[in-house]
Design an enzyme around this catalytic site. Structure first.
Site, PDB file in Angstrom:
ATOM      1  N   SER A 132      15.949  24.290  66.431  1.00 24.65           N
ATOM      2  CA  SER A 132      14.902  24.716  67.361  1.00 24.65           C
ATOM      3  C   SER A 132      14.428  23.573  68.253  1.00 24.65           C
ATOM      4  O   SER A 132      14.407  22.412  67.848  1.00 24.65           O
ATOM      5  CB  SER A 132      13.697  25.236  66.579  1.00 24.65           C
ATOM      6  N   GLU A 247      24.351  31.575  55.215  1.00 26.58           N
ATOM      7  CA  GLU A 247      23.187  31.195  54.422  1.00 26.58           C
ATOM      8  C   GLU A 247      22.088  32.242  54.480  1.00 26.58           C
ATOM      9  O   GLU A 247      20.938  31.971  54.265  1.00 26.58           O
ATOM     10  CB  GLU A 247      22.656  29.831  54.894  1.00 26.58           C
ATOM     11  N   GLU A 365      13.282  40.627  63.804  1.00 26.27           N
ATOM     12  CA  GLU A 365      13.760  41.320  65.009  1.00 26.27           C
ATOM     13  C   GLU A 365      15.204  40.931  65.329  1.00 26.27           C
ATOM     14  O   GLU A 365      16.017  41.777  65.693  1.00 26.27           O
ATOM     15  CB  GLU A 365      12.842  40.995  66.197  1.00 26.27           C
TER      16      GLU A 365
END
Lengths: 378, 242
Positions: A132, A247, A365
């Site tokens: 991120s 994972e 989502e």
């Protein structure tokens, strides 16, 4: 249509013995505080990690050449589910053992493997993942941190965020744009960055419980030798996402609130209340089903199959389950959340952190979008 | 999947599809020819000699195709005497497997429908909220299928009281959620006699209550877990399959 084909899981013959080993080790050296046993794979205890390493319970499937133990994937699965069910503090080595080790062994050059893998197997070297960025969360392909080639070196500039354990890690495997002007999934590469390299700095992000688990990580003209590039230049997207889908379905996706379920059973042992009996039954039914599903995916992975859709379903269902437990317990039992009773304090903690369960490792989502695509929608 | 089981599936699937919900008593001979009613009777007793995973295969397909004959109940009754606890347990397993099959069929029907039905100039399946509902549905169907399989394996190992309770409860909850979503994405057409969705959702509604509804099994399971105590839960769970 059958979207999830289950097959019998052939549990390893060594399973009972491995379980006994883990249970004894956790009983002696595990976490005492019941609140810290909840959501335990975010709780770092380097001393506990080192003890697991000594007991041969880290890097279990890795080659002996690099300090591993050449056990089977399912033997590792047994150890992981035991640790998580017992609320053991596995956070320090979690990423190293689950992702970084296997990734380095699969794609790393000899130098990288020799430098990092044996320490991870000993439980002394920890890792973090740099995915991120401030403008790149679920939309991972919008990575902007850059690597510029300069002779035999790469120069890294940019920033990662929400990096779990950056402050206790020895290295990061980061997804970085290595081709100037490239877009989206193109031109990305993975780099192995020592956290003590000049130009790397870590700034804590304190979460809403007051805990320090994740961080911002800054790179300012960090110079890395060419050998730190992991795998193939330009293949970072494929390498990083292949790792993610593998994972998704581990026992950590449904066991984060197991400690609270067990406290609920303990409460029910003393208080005869039909609503609690029903809730215990329902949550036990879910736990049993999710364990079957998670283990079934593990068995397929161990055979070299790629059950990506099934794995995504396990994560979505498992996250919903571990997220629902504190809500349901709060609804079923009168309690003082600020009090110091064990049931109330574990509930209070999990109510706070449960929203993260359907965010970390791929939001609900995003997961549902992947499942829908697997069904033939879109 | 073993060869016998694949053969069984390859025989039953097209036959159940052909007979479907409209099957009548005159169709029993077709099921008898394949030896299906005697699926769980031993070979020594002139039966098919199937195990519980074989039974799962047949029960699930009977559910998938909403077979209009009580073949599943006949198989259950051929193995266990009606009125006994063993009969009730085997029946609960059968219903969980039928629910798993019917959910998969209703899911397939729903996916096909939303990919075809156009509204606002595009297929319903392009709308994210519809996609997310069907993803939820798929997870529920998956859970029911896995639960049914878990019981089949446990029955073949021996005592399966815990697994039967857990699986029927899980399948019941999936039946309710799946039927809800199937009807929602179908809109009005799914509410007609003409459209075949009700063949599945009507059965799901009944199967949820038959051989133990949610409250029955959650109490049974809750009682047994609480009686064993918190510290025994995880060791018991793992020891059952190790």
């Amino acid at each position: 249509m059958q979207t999830f084909v289950t097959e019998a899981v052939d549990w390893p013959e060594s399973a009972p013995e491995l379980r006994a080993t883990v249970r004894a080790l956790v009983a002696e050296h595990g976490e005492r505080d019941p609140v810290r046993r909840a959501n335990c794979w975010t709780k770092a205890d380097p001393d506990f990690s080192r003890r697991l390493g000594e007991a041969g319970l880290l890097g279990m499937t890795w080659p002996k050449e690099y300090g591993g133990h050449e056990r089977s994937q399912l033997e590792r699965y047994v150890v992981i589910e035991e640790l998580l069910a017992a609320g053991a503090p596995v956070g320090a080595h979690w990423i190293a053992d689950r992702q970084s080790g296997p990734l380095l062994l699969r794609l790393g050059n000899d130098e990288l493997k020799e430098r990092w893998v044996p320490g991870m197997a000993r439980g002394e070297v920890f890792a973090c993942i740099g995915l991120s960025e401030p403008n790149s969360g679920s939309d991972l392909a919008s990575v902007r941190t850059s690597a510029r080639r300069d002779g035999d070196e790469w120069i890294i500039n940019g920033q990662k965020v929400w990096t779990t354990g950056a402050h206790w890690s020895h290295f990061m495997i980061a997804l970085i744009r290595s081709e100037a002007g490239s877009e989206r999934q193109q031109g990305l590469s993975q780099f192995v960055i020592p956290m003590d390299a000049p130009g790397v700095s870590v700034k804590p992000i304190i979460d809403l419980t007051g805990a320090h688990e994740f961080n911002e990580v800054f790179f300012e003209d960090v110079r890395l030798p060419a050998s730190t590039l992991l795998g193939e230049e330009g293949q970072g997207w494929r390498q990083a996402t292949a790792e993610l889908s593998l994972e998704r379905s581990g026992p950590e996706r449904y066991l984060s609130s197991m400690v609270l379920f067990l406290e609920l059973v303990r409460h029910a042992e003393k208080h005869a209340d039909p609503a609690t009996w029903d809730l215990v039954g329902r949550l036990a039914s879910d736990a049993w089903t999710l364990r079957l599903m998670s283990a079934s995916v593990a068995a397929k992975l161990a055979r070299g199959e790629d059950p990506a859709l099934e794995a995504t379903m396990v994560k979505d269902l498992g996250n919903a389950y571990e997220q629902a437990i504190p809500e349901l317990v709060q609804g079923a039992i009168e309690m003082d959340l600020s009090g110091d009773e064990v049931l109330a304090s574990v509930t209070a903690y999990l109510l706070q952190v449960a929203p993260s369960f359907s965010l970390r490792g791929g939001t609900r989502e995003i997961l549902k979008g992947i499942i829908a695509r697997g069904l033939g929608l879109r | 999947m073993s060869d016998t089981r694949r053969m069984l599936a390859e025989m039953a699937d097209p036959l159940f599809a052909e007979l479907g919900p409209a099957a009548t008593d005159s169709d029993w001979s077709r099921l008898d020819e394949l030896g299906l009613p005697l699926l769980l009777v031993s070979e020594a007793g002139d039966g098919f000699g199937g195990d519980h995973v074989d039974a799962l295969t047949v029960f699930r397909l009977a559910g998938y195709h909403a077979l209009g004959l009580p073949l599943v109940d006949r198989i259950v009754a051929s193995r266990e005497e009606e009125g006994t606890e063993a009969h009730f347990h085997l029946g609960a397993f059968a219903r969980a497997a039928q629910i798993a099959g019917a959910l998969d069929a209703a899911l397939a029907m729903s996916v096909a429908y939303v990919n075809e039905r156009q509204q606002f100039g595009r297929p319903l399946g392009k709308f994210q909220v519809v996609q997310q509902e069907l993803a939820t549905f798929a997870c529920e169907a998956a859970a029911a299928n896995c639960a049914a399989m878990g019981v089949a394996e446990a029955l073949d190992r021996g005592d399966a009281a815990f697994e039967i309770a857990a699986a029927k409860l899980r399948a019941n909850r999936a039946a309710s959620e799946g039927a809800r979503i199937a009807h929602q994405v179908h809109g009005a057409i799914g509410f007609t006699q003409e459209y075949p969705l009700h063949d599945l959702t009507g059965r799901l509604r009944h199967w949820r209550s038959e051989f133990g509804g949610d409250a029955y099994w959650s109490k049974a399971l809750g009682d047994s877990v609480i009686a064993r105590g918190a510290d025994a839960f995880w060791p018991d769970l793992t020891a059952r399959a190790d």
